[in-house]
Write a protein that holds these residues in place. Structure first.
Motif, PDB file in Angstrom:
ATOM      1  N   LYS A 198       0.851  -1.198   0.000  1.00 45.81           N
ATOM      2  CA  LYS A 198       0.000   0.000   0.000  1.00 45.81           C
ATOM      3  C   LYS A 198       0.883   1.242   0.000  1.00 45.81           C
ATOM      4  CE  LYS A 198      -3.283   2.219   3.044  1.00 45.81           C
ATOM      5  NZ  LYS A 198      -3.969   2.147   4.307  1.00 45.81           N
ATOM      6  N   ARG A 199       1.938   1.245  -0.767  1.00 40.56           N
ATOM      7  CA  ARG A 199       2.871   2.364  -0.820  1.00 40.56           C
ATOM      8  C   ARG A 199       2.386   3.406  -1.828  1.00 40.56           C
ATOM      9  NH1 ARG A 199       4.427   0.418   3.587  1.00 40.56           N
ATOM     10  NH2 ARG A 199       6.389  -0.703   3.727  1.00 40.56           N
ATOM     11  N   GLY A 200       2.826   4.634  -1.651  1.00 41.44           N
ATOM     12  CA  GLY A 200       2.418   5.710  -2.545  1.00 41.44           C
ATOM     13  C   GLY A 200       1.005   6.160  -2.234  1.00 41.44           C
ATOM     14  N   THR A 201       0.311   6.692  -3.246  1.00 38.86           N
ATOM     15  CA  THR A 201      -1.068   7.135  -3.085  1.00 38.86           C
ATOM     16  C   THR A 201      -1.973   5.941  -3.302  1.00 38.86           C
ATOM     17  OG1 THR A 201      -0.425   9.291  -3.946  1.00 38.86           O
ATOM     18  CG2 THR A 201      -2.778   8.830  -3.852  1.00 38.86           C
ATOM     19  N   ALA A 202      -2.283   5.246  -2.223  1.00 38.00           N
ATOM     20  CA  ALA A 202      -3.126   4.050  -2.294  1.00 38.00           C
ATOM     21  C   ALA A 202      -4.052   4.038  -1.085  1.00 38.00           C
ATOM     22  CB  ALA A 202      -2.259   2.792  -2.314  1.00 38.00           C
ATOM     23  N   THR A 203      -5.308   3.679  -1.315  1.00 40.99           N
ATOM     24  CA  THR A 203      -6.270   3.638  -0.214  1.00 40.99           C
ATOM     25  C   THR A 203      -6.352   2.259   0.433  1.00 40.99           C
ATOM     26  OG1 THR A 203      -8.039   3.184  -1.782  1.00 40.99           O
ATOM     27  CG2 THR A 203      -7.677   5.494  -1.173  1.00 40.99           C
ATOM     28  N   GLY A 204      -5.743   1.272  -0.184  1.00 36.88           N
ATOM     29  CA  GLY A 204      -5.734  -0.084   0.357  1.00 36.88           C
ATOM     30  C   GLY A 204      -4.681  -0.902  -0.359  1.00 36.88           C
ATOM     31  N   VAL A 205      -4.453  -2.114   0.127  1.00 38.88           N
ATOM     32  CA  VAL A 205      -3.460  -2.994  -0.492  1.00 38.88           C
ATOM     33  C   VAL A 205      -3.975  -3.448  -1.857  1.00 38.88           C
ATOM     34  CG1 VAL A 205      -2.212  -5.172  -0.298  1.00 38.88           C
ATOM     35  CG2 VAL A 205      -2.627  -3.791   1.748  1.00 38.88           C
ATOM     36  N   HIS A 206      -3.182  -3.188  -2.876  1.00 33.08           N
ATOM     37  CA  HIS A 206      -3.516  -3.647  -4.224  1.00 33.08           C
ATOM     38  C   HIS A 206      -2.278  -3.535  -5.108  1.00 33.08           C
ATOM     39  CE1 HIS A 206      -3.958   0.720  -4.826  1.00 33.08           C
ATOM     40  NE2 HIS A 206      -3.781   0.482  -6.122  1.00 33.08           N
ATOM     41  N   LEU A 207      -2.386  -4.079  -6.307  1.00 28.32           N
ATOM     42  CA  LEU A 207      -1.333  -3.948  -7.305  1.00 28.32           C
ATOM     43  C   LEU A 207      -1.849  -3.079  -8.440  1.00 28.32           C
ATOM     44  CD1 LEU A 207       1.385  -4.752  -8.648  1.00 28.32           C
ATOM     45  CD2 LEU A 207       0.134  -6.658  -9.696  1.00 28.32           C
ATOM     46  N   HIS A 208      -1.115  -2.033  -8.765  1.00 25.76           N
ATOM     47  CA  HIS A 208      -1.412  -1.236  -9.954  1.00 25.76           C
ATOM     48  C   HIS A 208      -0.541  -1.826 -11.058  1.00 25.76           C
ATOM     49  CE1 HIS A 208      -2.296   2.243 -12.481  1.00 25.76           C
ATOM     50  NE2 HIS A 208      -1.024   2.178 -12.837  1.00 25.76           N
ATOM     51  N   PHE A 209      -1.172  -2.283 -12.152  1.00 26.04           N
ATOM     52  CA  PHE A 209      -0.476  -2.967 -13.239  1.00 26.04           C
ATOM     53  C   PHE A 209      -0.711  -2.218 -14.540  1.00 26.04           C
ATOM     54  CE2 PHE A 209      -0.654  -6.404 -16.557  1.00 26.04           C
ATOM     55  CZ  PHE A 209       0.699  -6.697 -16.568  1.00 26.04           C
ATOM     56  N   GLU A 210       0.383  -1.865 -15.216  1.00 26.15           N
ATOM     57  CA  GLU A 210       0.305  -1.164 -16.503  1.00 26.15           C
ATOM     58  C   GLU A 210       1.047  -1.929 -17.585  1.00 26.15           C
ATOM     59  OE1 GLU A 210       1.670   2.895 -16.570  1.00 26.15           O
ATOM     60  OE2 GLU A 210       0.588   3.392 -14.727  1.00 26.15           O
ATOM     61  N   VAL A 211       0.585  -1.748 -18.826  1.00 23.19           N
ATOM     62  CA  VAL A 211       1.298  -2.213 -20.014  1.00 23.19           C
ATOM     63  C   VAL A 211       1.489  -0.990 -20.895  1.00 23.19           C
ATOM     64  CG1 VAL A 211       1.226  -3.678 -22.058  1.00 23.19           C
ATOM     65  CG2 VAL A 211       0.302  -4.529 -19.901  1.00 23.19           C
ATOM     66  N   ARG A 212       2.731  -0.764 -21.311  1.00 22.87           N
ATOM     67  CA  ARG A 212       3.049   0.352 -22.200  1.00 22.87           C
ATOM     68  C   ARG A 212       3.656  -0.193 -23.484  1.00 22.87           C
ATOM     69  NH1 ARG A 212       5.818   4.465 -17.797  1.00 22.87           N
ATOM     70  NH2 ARG A 212       3.968   4.668 -16.473  1.00 22.87           N
ATOM     71  N   VAL A 213       3.161   0.291 -24.604  1.00 21.93           N
ATOM     72  CA  VAL A 213       3.694  -0.084 -25.911  1.00 21.93           C
ATOM     73  C   VAL A 213       4.272   1.183 -26.529  1.00 21.93           C
ATOM     74  CG1 VAL A 213       3.186  -1.033 -28.182  1.00 21.93           C
ATOM     75  CG2 VAL A 213       1.991  -1.931 -26.170  1.00 21.93           C
TER      76      VAL A 213
END
Length: 179
Positions: free
Chosen positions: A153-168
């Motif tokens: 839950k690091r950074g700007t997060a309201t709960g435990v989760h994974l932020h996942f991105e794909v960049r092309v």
């Protein structure tokens, strides 16, 4: 002389296994929240990925996605661009590389907290954010499914989760259709 103390994150890392101690984090000078790459919507077309992506968490189901790609209601009064998907996770849950590649960044980014970015070649980069800690360092080669960090839950997060991105080629695309 002061006694030598081992930081809790190092103890946690050794206790959870499959990780090396968390790296010392530095702010990445280019990829800061809000100054990142542009977003591609479905209306503009879905690029064909030349690699197969595996889910970044074990037992992934679409029902675990708590915030989709696109505009999201951020904690605050304004809606913001959301360049990835947020996946519900348990504290300390293993975060897995979606495909094999080279770690091009492991550190902190404003808003994202602890981040790992993996370059898979062909202009494809995946980003994993809000980690409790990273298990890899810049330059490490990782295989598909390798543990690269632990959910937090690091950074700007309201709960435990994974932020996942794909960049092309530096442009964020919706990762959901590829999982």
């Amino acid at each position: 002389m002061r006694p030598f103390l081992i930081p809790f994150t190092m103890i946690a890392c050794f206790a959870l296994a499959a990780c090396t101690p968390a790296p010392k984090f530095r702010t990445h000078p280019i990829e800061e929240r809000g100054g990142g790459p542009a977003t591609v919507s479905h209306a503009e077309g879905m690029p064909a990925l030349r690699i197969k992506l595996a889910p970044p968490l074990q037992n992934f189901t679409r029902s675990r996605v708590i915030s989709p790609f696109g505009t999201s209601a951020d904690p605050g009064p304004r809606a913001r661009r959301h360049d990835g998907i947020d996946i519900k996770a348990s504290a300390g849950e293993e975060v897995l590389a979606a495909a094999g590649g080279t770690v091009v960044f492991a550190g902190r980014q404003r808003g994202y907290g602890n981040v790992v970015m993996v370059d898979h070649g062909a202009g494809i980069v995946t980003l994993y954010a809000h980690l409790f800690y990273a298990c890899v360092r810049k330059g490490d080669r990782v295989g598909a499914g390798a543990t690269i960090g632990r959910a937090g839950k690091r950074g700007t997060a309201t709960g435990v989760h994974l932020h996942f991105e794909v960049r092309v080629n530096g442009v964020a695309i919706d990762p959901a259709p590829y999982l």
